[in-house]
Scaffold this active site. Structure first.
Site, mmCIF file in Angstrom:
data_model
loop_
_atom_site.group_PDB
_atom_site.id
_atom_site.type_symbol
_atom_site.label_atom_id
_atom_site.label_comp_id
_atom_site.label_asym_id
_atom_site.label_seq_id
_atom_site.Cartn_x
_atom_site.Cartn_y
_atom_site.Cartn_z
ATOM 1 N N TYR A 142 -6.184 10.860 3.882
ATOM 2 C CA TYR A 142 -4.803 11.136 3.497
ATOM 3 C C TYR A 142 -4.765 11.870 2.151
ATOM 4 C CZ TYR A 142 -3.895 8.201 7.504
ATOM 5 O OH TYR A 142 -3.883 7.698 8.784
ATOM 6 N N GLY A 170 -9.860 -6.913 9.085
ATOM 7 C CA GLY A 170 -8.752 -6.174 9.663
ATOM 8 C C GLY A 170 -8.303 -6.674 11.014
ATOM 9 N N ARG A 171 -8.900 -6.153 12.085
ATOM 10 C CA ARG A 171 -8.454 -6.502 13.431
ATOM 11 C C ARG A 171 -8.454 -8.006 13.700
ATOM 12 N NH1 ARG A 171 -11.683 -1.978 14.039
ATOM 13 N NH2 ARG A 171 -10.545 -0.073 14.547
ATOM 14 N N ARG A 222 -7.538 2.179 -2.794
ATOM 15 C CA ARG A 222 -8.433 2.111 -1.638
ATOM 16 C C ARG A 222 -9.195 3.414 -1.504
ATOM 17 N NH1 ARG A 222 -7.652 0.581 4.809
ATOM 18 N NH2 ARG A 222 -9.362 -0.901 4.795
ATOM 19 N N GLN A 266 0.848 -1.188 0.000
ATOM 20 C CA GLN A 266 0.000 0.000 0.000
ATOM 21 C C GLN A 266 0.886 1.241 0.000
ATOM 22 O OE1 GLN A 266 -2.291 1.800 3.288
ATOM 23 N NE2 GLN A 266 -4.112 1.288 2.102
#
Length: 383
Positions: A200, A336-337, A247, A108
């Site tokens: 971002y 994810g987590r 993404r 990424q």
């Protein structure tokens, strides 16, 4: 949904192989990018990071943690880069370890834009952004005491006031993305994902509330999507469009980024990405309490606008994942987590095993604890 079973093993859509361009994924389970802040000196990927990723190589696809394309692109302590030769060599350890276990990994590529601090910037310069707008309460993770990643004793600090990018600087950042993509392929990655989400730099250009420019990079939807289009084209030309994903997070308001008409803006973005012909769009759904729910109609619009692979992330259970794939909203689902605490997550999901809970204390910085020491079904079988 009905599942065919062999013993207690599910044979649902999630566990079927999938062709992502020229790549054959062993299942439809993706490990998404997750910042863990454990890079070494010089923002170089370490042996410990190689072990961490290799442990999780049973995912159909791994997407690396955010990896800054330049010193300017860094916003947090101990995050890895991919703009020096030492960083490329560090990442080679990671990709080699994953490939040795039959895994696949995309890098990424990350530029945080305004979400940075002068202490991370060359010569203590201001972070950069489409517009000089401070996001109050948006904090970055810093090592102000200089203790290093193994100590894990960083602190969250308000990001610094950014300055507005000039057009020549924008053009240089576009080239930085292209070079970083080339570096990623040299490092052994199977492709790259451009981080266009979570407030971002790319999203700062896209969203109306973070982009107040009046030149060709601001104002209309077309202009606000220009930076995305130029970055993606540059990267696709550098390494091949079949090795590129993007993404997006159309409904999140992370890092103070928000668009006034996300369903219009992001479907237009999807159409641009479709025209370029990239491999996938990775959509991050808001996953906090009382977060906005992404309507089914929005997901269906994405599917109509984009012919490539669609990946979704956001508090997915196995059942929700199967539903999303079966209804055509998604092709791949990322978890994810759960992947933090369950290196063998695909096996656990397929065999209906209980999941370990991640220890948030060790999410950012530190050593092996809370990183590579979570038990797998294999280690548990000997207890």
């Amino acid at each position: 949904m009905e599942y065919r079973k062999l013993g207690n093993t599910d044979l649902g859509l999630l566990f079927q192989s999938y062709e992502l361009g020229k790549l054959s994924l062993k299942n439809r389970i993706v490990m998404p990018p997750m910042t863990r802040s454990r890079a070494g000196v010089g923002e170089v990927a370490t042996d410990l990071m190689a072990e961490y990723y290799a442990q999780r190589s049973s995912a159909g696809l791994i997407i690396s943690e955010g990896t800054q394309i330049s010193r300017q692109g860094q916003g947090y302590a101990w995050t890895p880069g991919i703009y020096t030769q030492d960083q490329i060599e560090g990442w080679k350890k990671v990709t080699k370890a994953i490939h040795a276990k039959g895994g696949l990994i995309f890098a990424q590529l990350w530029h945080v834009g305004r979400v940075s601090h002068i202490s991370l910037q060359e010569g203590n310069q201001s972070p950069v952004a489409p517009s000089a707008i401070l996001a109050e309460g948006v904090k970055v993770f810093l090592d102000l005491a200089g203790k290093g990643p193994n100590n894990g004793a960083g602190e969250m600090v308000q990001h610094s006031m950014p300055r507005e990018l000039t057009i020549p600087e924008i053009k240089q950042i576009i080239q930085d993305y292209a070079q970083a993509a080339k570096n990623a392929i040299e490092a052994g990655f199977d492709g790259v994902e451009l981080h266009g989400a979570n407030g971002y730099l790319i999203e700062q250009f896209i969203d109306s509330q973070t982009n107040h420019r009046t030149d060709e990079y601001g104002g209309s939807v077309e202009n606000r999507l220009r930076f995305l289009k130029e970055v993606v084209n540059a990267v696709a030309n550098a390494i091949g469009k079949d090795k590129v994903g993007v993404r997006q997070a159309p409904l999140t308001t992370l890092m103070g980024a928000q668009d006034d008409t996300p369903e219009i803006t992001y479907i237009e973005a999807a159409k641009i990405l479709n025209e370029i012909g990239i491999a996938y769009i990775h959509i991050a759904e808001a996953d906090w309490e009382n977060a906005p729910v992404m309507p089914v109609e929005f997901k269906e619009a994405y599917r109509k606008a984009f012919n490539g692979t669609l990946i979704y992330t956001g508090k997915y259970s196995k059942e929700r994942a199967e539903e999303a794939i079966s209804k055509g909203w998604a092709d791949l689902i990322s978890f994810g987590r759960p992947f933090i605490a369950n290196p063998d997550l695909p096996y656990r999901l397929q065999n209906n095993l209980s999941l370990n809970e991640p220890d948030r204390t060790y999410f950012f910085g530190g050593g092996t604890k809370g990183y590579t020491d979570y038990q797998t079904h294999e280690t548990l079988s000997f207890i």
